[in-house]
Write a protein that holds these residues in place. Sequence first.
Motif, short mmCIF file in Angstrom:
data_model
loop_
_atom_site.label_atom_id
_atom_site.label_comp_id
_atom_site.label_asym_id
_atom_site.label_seq_id
_atom_site.Cartn_x
_atom_site.Cartn_y
_atom_site.Cartn_z
N UNK A 2 0.85 -1.19 0.00
CA UNK A 2 0.00 0.00 0.00
C UNK A 2 0.89 1.24 0.00
N UNK A 3 0.39 2.28 -0.64
CA UNK A 3 1.11 3.55 -0.69
C UNK A 3 0.17 4.66 -0.25
N UNK A 4 0.76 5.71 0.27
CA UNK A 4 -0.02 6.89 0.65
C UNK A 4 0.86 8.12 0.56
N UNK A 5 0.22 9.24 0.26
CA UNK A 5 0.88 10.54 0.32
C UNK A 5 0.50 11.16 1.65
N UNK A 6 1.48 11.74 2.33
CA UNK A 6 1.21 12.48 3.56
C UNK A 6 1.48 13.94 3.25
N UNK A 7 0.45 14.76 3.42
CA UNK A 7 0.55 16.20 3.22
C UNK A 7 0.81 16.82 4.59
N UNK A 8 1.89 17.57 4.71
CA UNK A 8 2.32 18.04 6.02
C UNK A 8 2.38 19.56 6.07
N UNK A 9 1.81 20.11 7.13
CA UNK A 9 1.98 21.53 7.45
C UNK A 9 2.98 21.60 8.60
N UNK A 10 3.88 22.58 8.51
CA UNK A 10 4.91 22.73 9.54
C UNK A 10 4.84 24.11 10.18
N UNK A 11 5.56 24.24 11.28
CA UNK A 11 5.75 25.56 11.87
C UNK A 11 6.54 26.40 10.86
N UNK A 12 6.36 27.70 10.93
CA UNK A 12 7.07 28.60 10.03
C UNK A 12 8.58 28.38 10.14
N UNK A 13 9.22 28.20 8.98
CA UNK A 13 10.66 28.03 8.95
C UNK A 13 11.15 26.63 9.26
N UNK A 14 10.25 25.66 9.43
CA UNK A 14 10.65 24.31 9.83
C UNK A 14 10.54 23.27 8.71
N UNK A 15 10.13 23.66 7.52
CA UNK A 15 9.92 22.69 6.44
C UNK A 15 11.20 21.91 6.12
N UNK A 16 12.33 22.58 6.06
CA UNK A 16 13.59 21.89 5.74
C UNK A 16 13.94 20.87 6.82
N UNK A 17 13.80 21.26 8.08
CA UNK A 17 14.12 20.34 9.18
C UNK A 17 13.20 19.14 9.18
N UNK A 18 11.92 19.37 8.94
CA UNK A 18 10.94 18.28 8.90
C UNK A 18 11.26 17.33 7.74
#
Length: 78
Positions: A2-18
């Motif tokens: 099975x496959x799934x896409x996870x759409x993620x919202x992050x804290x401001x400025x944290x996308x790279x770290x996540x």
Amino acid sequence: MVQAYILIQTEVGKARDVASAIHGLNGVVRVDAVTGPYDVVVLTEARNIDELGQLIVSKVQLVPGITRTVTCSVVHLQ
């Protein structure tokens, strides 16, 4: 499989770290930083839905900096 896409919202400025933290997790196929209402999109793969759920709840959602996730299961239309 099975496959799934996870759409993620992050804290401001944290996308790279996540994105970096998620990249190394077992079951993660691809991680992309994106623009729009979500900050990171992750393609995941697992043997079954239970294993996929464990990946999402026990690993992905615990990454610091994530504020919200939406999981979209892949379906194969024929």
